[in-house]
Design an enzyme around this catalytic site. Structure first.
Site, PDB file in Angstrom:
ATOM      1  N   MET A  21       0.817  -1.208   0.000  1.00  0.00           N
ATOM      2  CA  MET A  21       0.000   0.000   0.000  1.00  0.00           C
ATOM      3  C   MET A  21       0.856   1.264   0.000  1.00  0.00           C
ATOM      4  O   MET A  21       0.461   2.293   0.518  1.00  0.00           O
ATOM      5  CB  MET A  21      -0.932   0.005   1.217  1.00  0.00           C
ATOM      6  CG  MET A  21      -2.016  -1.050   1.167  1.00  0.00           C
ATOM      7  SD  MET A  21      -3.267  -0.735  -0.113  1.00  0.00           S
ATOM      8  CE  MET A  21      -2.892  -2.078  -1.259  1.00  0.00           C
ATOM      9  N   HIS A 138       4.342   5.350   2.076  1.00  0.00           N
ATOM     10  CA  HIS A 138       3.081   4.659   2.325  1.00  0.00           C
ATOM     11  C   HIS A 138       1.900   5.596   2.099  1.00  0.00           C
ATOM     12  O   HIS A 138       1.925   6.770   2.491  1.00  0.00           O
ATOM     13  CB  HIS A 138       3.049   4.119   3.754  1.00  0.00           C
ATOM     14  CG  HIS A 138       2.147   2.932   3.900  1.00  0.00           C
ATOM     15  ND1 HIS A 138       0.773   3.029   3.880  1.00  0.00           N
ATOM     16  CD2 HIS A 138       2.428   1.615   4.045  1.00  0.00           C
ATOM     17  CE1 HIS A 138       0.252   1.830   4.021  1.00  0.00           C
ATOM     18  NE2 HIS A 138       1.235   0.952   4.123  1.00  0.00           N
ATOM     19  N   HIS A 139       0.864   5.061   1.457  1.00  0.00           N
ATOM     20  CA  HIS A 139      -0.320   5.868   1.145  1.00  0.00           C
ATOM     21  C   HIS A 139      -1.065   6.283   2.408  1.00  0.00           C
ATOM     22  O   HIS A 139      -1.878   7.209   2.388  1.00  0.00           O
ATOM     23  CB  HIS A 139      -1.253   5.082   0.223  1.00  0.00           C
ATOM     24  CG  HIS A 139      -2.060   5.943  -0.697  1.00  0.00           C
ATOM     25  ND1 HIS A 139      -2.632   7.140  -0.298  1.00  0.00           N
ATOM     26  CD2 HIS A 139      -2.400   5.789  -1.999  1.00  0.00           C
ATOM     27  CE1 HIS A 139      -3.288   7.679  -1.315  1.00  0.00           C
ATOM     28  NE2 HIS A 139      -3.157   6.890  -2.357  1.00  0.00           N
ATOM     29  N   ALA A 140      -0.788   5.615   3.529  1.00  0.00           N
ATOM     30  CA  ALA A 140      -1.463   5.981   4.775  1.00  0.00           C
ATOM     31  C   ALA A 140      -1.102   7.391   5.226  1.00  0.00           C
ATOM     32  O   ALA A 140      -1.863   8.019   5.969  1.00  0.00           O
ATOM     33  CB  ALA A 140      -1.118   4.983   5.878  1.00  0.00           C
ATOM     34  N   ASN A 310      -5.454  11.224   4.379  1.00  0.00           N
ATOM     35  CA  ASN A 310      -6.158  10.937   3.131  1.00  0.00           C
ATOM     36  C   ASN A 310      -7.582  11.479   3.232  1.00  0.00           C
ATOM     37  O   ASN A 310      -8.393  10.970   4.020  1.00  0.00           O
ATOM     38  CB  ASN A 310      -6.192   9.428   2.884  1.00  0.00           C
ATOM     39  CG  ASN A 310      -4.861   8.874   2.447  1.00  0.00           C
ATOM     40  OD1 ASN A 310      -4.556   8.785   1.269  1.00  0.00           O
ATOM     41  ND2 ASN A 310      -4.026   8.511   3.425  1.00  0.00           N
TER      42      ASN A 310
END
Length: 470
Positions: A21, A138-140, A310
């Site tokens: 991710m 990381h997309h988090a 996000n």
């Protein structure tokens, strides 16, 4: 401690040893703009002076005890910048394709959750004298809009801008397990129970929207549940294929103006045409049905959260890979995108978009969702058949000290059931196209890239024909 929101937590919870991710952020540096040329040591020194401008890069993840609440970001007391920066030479012949092969290999690098979730490979020795800063993050941490904001803090719009002395970094010790448990219990009513009425009301409004469409004789809006499995929809392997290259943005603009559509319509059309040819190569009939594409949309960011979190949501559109004629497909793509924009507006106003719903989903439930999707063997993906993303980036060149940022590439991730991601990120007059796929689905990414360019060429030819006919 900073609590992750529901989508941030989702990005962490959906990760496995094969479903990564993280995202790519790739800066191509031109050292020729600096009289002193390139220096790895100077780059590290400059990064140390600027790292505080991108605070999430010093945050590490800590879970919420017993999965009671979303996890936390905390400043890492053991942060070591040099661990996160690796120096390598591009494999021969050190051209752009060699760089893409290298990037495909490191995309499968699993980030260590005991440290901040990013790595940068400084790739030297490129054939044209440039240097690539290949970053996994990381997309988090952040969505595309937030990443663009951070990018324009780390880099500067003029050459020669020196970073000021950074403030001292003296984070407190990591919070103990009992401290985190107490915080989770304290915040649980606000995070979960407090958001539940809003989510329930939003889902009811969404149900009524769908019912209204049905009463009006309209087909249901595309959703992940309607996707039909194709050869590009599989359970992920560990390997990845990644290619990226630039196309003048003016080419998209010219077609969009001449044919009365948006740049995103042109992008979507080219994706659909390229995927159509890929499905044919994989012995699948593309005429059987359209595909379902997932597209992120920027959300409203709270004050003070420009650079982390996000807040994007997503919706789905029909990807008209079932239409062979490029002009007919373009008009159908335009119609699909208009319907998607209208739908996401209604859904967001109702409070039933994915970001709102994920706020009340606990971490343990995300794990159940992940395992249920994995068991489907690729017949279902939360992101539909294909992930599509079109992010407007900076229009003017950026610099790191005297080094010019010659180009910038960015892409997201793929997941079980959705093994292809095609992203366009504009920068300085270039449309930078990135294609990320599971290696078992697509071994040669340049074949798909060439298909994309062929589709754009076909639209350009139509424009030229119309101009000659006038």
């Amino acid at each position: 401690m900073k609590r992750l929101n529901g989508v941030d937590s989702f990005m962490l919870g959906m990760e496995t040893s094969k479903a990564y991710m993280h995202t790519f952020k790739v800066a191509i540096i031109d050292p020729s703009t600096d009289p002193q040329g390139w220096s790895f040591e100077r780059f590290c020194e400059e990064s140390e002076r600027r790292i505080h401008l991108v605070p999430p890069l010093r945050w590490k993840y800590l879970d919420s005890p017993l999965g009671l609440n979303h996890p936390y970001w905390v400043e890492d007391p053991d942060f070591n910048l040099h661990y996160h920066i690796r120096r390598v030479a591009c494999p021969p012949p050190a051209d752009h394709k060699s760089l893409c092969e290298f990037m495909a290999a490191i995309y499968s690098y699993q980030l260590d959750r005991n440290r901040p979730l990013w790595m940068t490979w400084v790739v030297e020795g490129l054939a044209d004298g440039k240097v690539a800063l290949v970053m996994l993050v990381h997309h988090a941490y952040v969505d595309g809009v937030g990443a663009s904001w951070l990018m324009q803090r780390f880099y500067q719009p003029q050459p020669g801008v020196k970073a000021a002395d950074p403030p001292p970094y003296d984070p407190p010790p990591l919070p103990s397990w009992p401290t985190r448990l107490g915080r989770a219990l304290h915040d649980w009513p606000e995070v979960t129970i407090g958001n539940m009425p809003k989510v329930a009301t939003g889902l009811w409004h969404r149900f009524m929207l769908d019912r209204k469409r049905k009463s009006a004789g309209l087909p249901p809006h595309p959703s992940a549940g309607q996707m039909r499995q194709t050869p590009i929809n599989v359970t992920l392997s560990a390997g990845r294929t990644f290619v990226c290259d630039s196309i003048p943005l003016e080419r998209f603009t010219t077609v969009s103006k001449a044919l009365g559509v948006t740049i995103n319509d042109v992008f979507t059309n080219c994706v659909a045409g390229a995927v159509r040819r890929l499905l044919t190569d994989l012995n699948y009939d593309p005429d059987a049905h359209p595909l379902i594409g997932a597209t992120p949309f920027a959300g409203e960011r709270p004050e003070g959260r420009q650079g982390w979190g996000n807040f994007a949501t997503q919706d789905f559109c029909w990807l008209r890979s079932d239409i062979a004629d490029p002009l007919q497909r373009l008009h159908a793509s335009h119609e699909a995108n208009v319907q998607m924009k209208e739908h996401i507006k209604e859904v967001k106003e109702a409070g039933a978009d994915i970001s709102s719903v994920m706020q009340v989903v606990p971490p343990w439930a995300i794990g159940l969702i992940r395992r249920a999707i994995h068991r489907r063997g690729g017949s279902f993906g939360l992101f539909g058949n294909v992930v599509l993303s079109n992010v407007p980036g900076p229009k003017d060149a950026l610099y790191l000290d005297n080094w010019k940022l010659a180009n910038w590439y960015s892409t997201g991730q793929i997941a079980d059931g959705t093994a292809l991601n095609i992203t366009m990120w504009s920068y300085c007059g270039q449309a930078n196209i990135c294609m990320l796929a599971d290696r078992e689905v697509l071994g040669d990414g340049w074949r798909l890239f060439d298909y994309f360019v062929d589709e754009l060429n076909a639209l350009s030819a139509l424009v030229n024909t119309q101009e000659l006919a006038r």
